[in-house]
Design an enzyme around this catalytic site. Structure first.
Site, PDB file in Angstrom:
ATOM      1  N   ASP A 142       0.858  -1.186   0.000  1.00  0.00           N
ATOM      2  CA  ASP A 142       0.000   0.000   0.000  1.00  0.00           C
ATOM      3  C   ASP A 142       0.886   1.226   0.000  1.00  0.00           C
ATOM      4  O   ASP A 142       1.949   1.235   0.632  1.00  0.00           O
ATOM      5  CB  ASP A 142      -0.902   0.014   1.244  1.00  0.00           C
ATOM      6  CG  ASP A 142      -2.024  -1.016   1.158  1.00  0.00           C
ATOM      7  OD1 ASP A 142      -2.357  -1.435   0.037  1.00  0.00           O
ATOM      8  OD2 ASP A 142      -2.549  -1.401   2.220  1.00  0.00           O
ATOM      9  N   ASP A 160      -7.029  -1.232  -4.767  1.00  0.00           N
ATOM     10  CA  ASP A 160      -8.103  -0.876  -3.826  1.00  0.00           C
ATOM     11  C   ASP A 160      -9.003   0.198  -4.431  1.00  0.00           C
ATOM     12  O   ASP A 160     -10.237   0.115  -4.343  1.00  0.00           O
ATOM     13  CB  ASP A 160      -7.516  -0.347  -2.516  1.00  0.00           C
ATOM     14  CG  ASP A 160      -6.755  -1.403  -1.739  1.00  0.00           C
ATOM     15  OD1 ASP A 160      -7.098  -2.590  -1.873  1.00  0.00           O
ATOM     16  OD2 ASP A 160      -5.820  -1.042  -0.999  1.00  0.00           O
TER      17      ASP A 160
END
Length: 212
Positions: A142, A160
């Site tokens: 991330d 995402d």
């Protein structure tokens, strides 16, 4: 093989490939993987952050062992296996829905579902293959980090984002279809009362007026 290539690379074949929007899923996976590894190879150490827009947007390297947006990340191997299974099942379900119903989908629905396929597949790759003994770290990469002043929103990635955008687009598509269906039924007069019922309603209204 030659005939297959001719069909695939013919004008008709290329148009079918374009309007299948599978290229959207492939593009999402490519952009997701490239962006993750650009951040990984430049920041190297987890938690390292670079400010792009002060008090708003940062690039922060996080290795997420849980779900999207850092949720459910406990670091335990059991939970990681659980999220791998969830990721595989989710990807398989979305692909199944696409394969079975894509001919009935509108353009907006097709783009939405292929965005979701790309997003689900991108994170699934990380969860299955990124282990410390293979790549030197564990979990999903991330890196997109929004902070509004002192409030930290979440750290996530391109996959995402595409999953969330795909879901929102599906919801919008369903609302638009529902509104269109209501308007078409109104035009066809499906909401109008039959003559007999209209008369009974008028009689009731007249009786109510007399009583007043």
């Amino acid at each position: 093989m030659k005939e297959f290539c001719k069909k695939v690379f013919s004008k008709e074949g290329l148009l079918k490939a374009f309007y299948s929007f599978i290229w959207v899923a492939i593009l999402v996976v490519a952009v997701d993987l490239i962006s993750k590894w650009c951040v990984q190879n430049n920041l190297l150490i987890e938690g390292t952050s670079v400010t792009l827009i002060p008090n708003f947007l940062h690039v922060t390297l996080i290795h997420n062992l849980g779900a999207s947006f850092g949720m459910g990340s406990s670091g335990e191997i059991g939970w990681r296996i659980f999220w791998i299974i969830v990721s595989v099942v989710l990807t398989a379900v979305i692909i199944f829905i696409y394969v079975k119903y894509h001919k009935k989908f509108t353009t907006l629905q097709m783009v939405s579902i292929t965005l979701m396929i790309g997003g689900a597949f991108g994170n699934m790759i990380d969860r299955i293959f990124y282990w410390s003994n293979i790549v030197g770290f564990d979990g999903v990469i991330d890196w997109i980090d929004f902070q509004f002043g002192s409030v930290h929103f979440a750290t996530f990635n391109v996959a995402d984002s595409c999953l969330v955008i795909g879901v929102l687009m599906i919801i919008i598509a369903e609302i638009v279809d529902a509104i269109k269906e209501v308007r078409e039924k109104e035009k066809r007069g499906e909401y109008d009362l039959p003559p007999a019922k209209e008369k009974s309603v008028e009689k009731k209204d007249n009786a109510n007026d007399k009583n007043k």
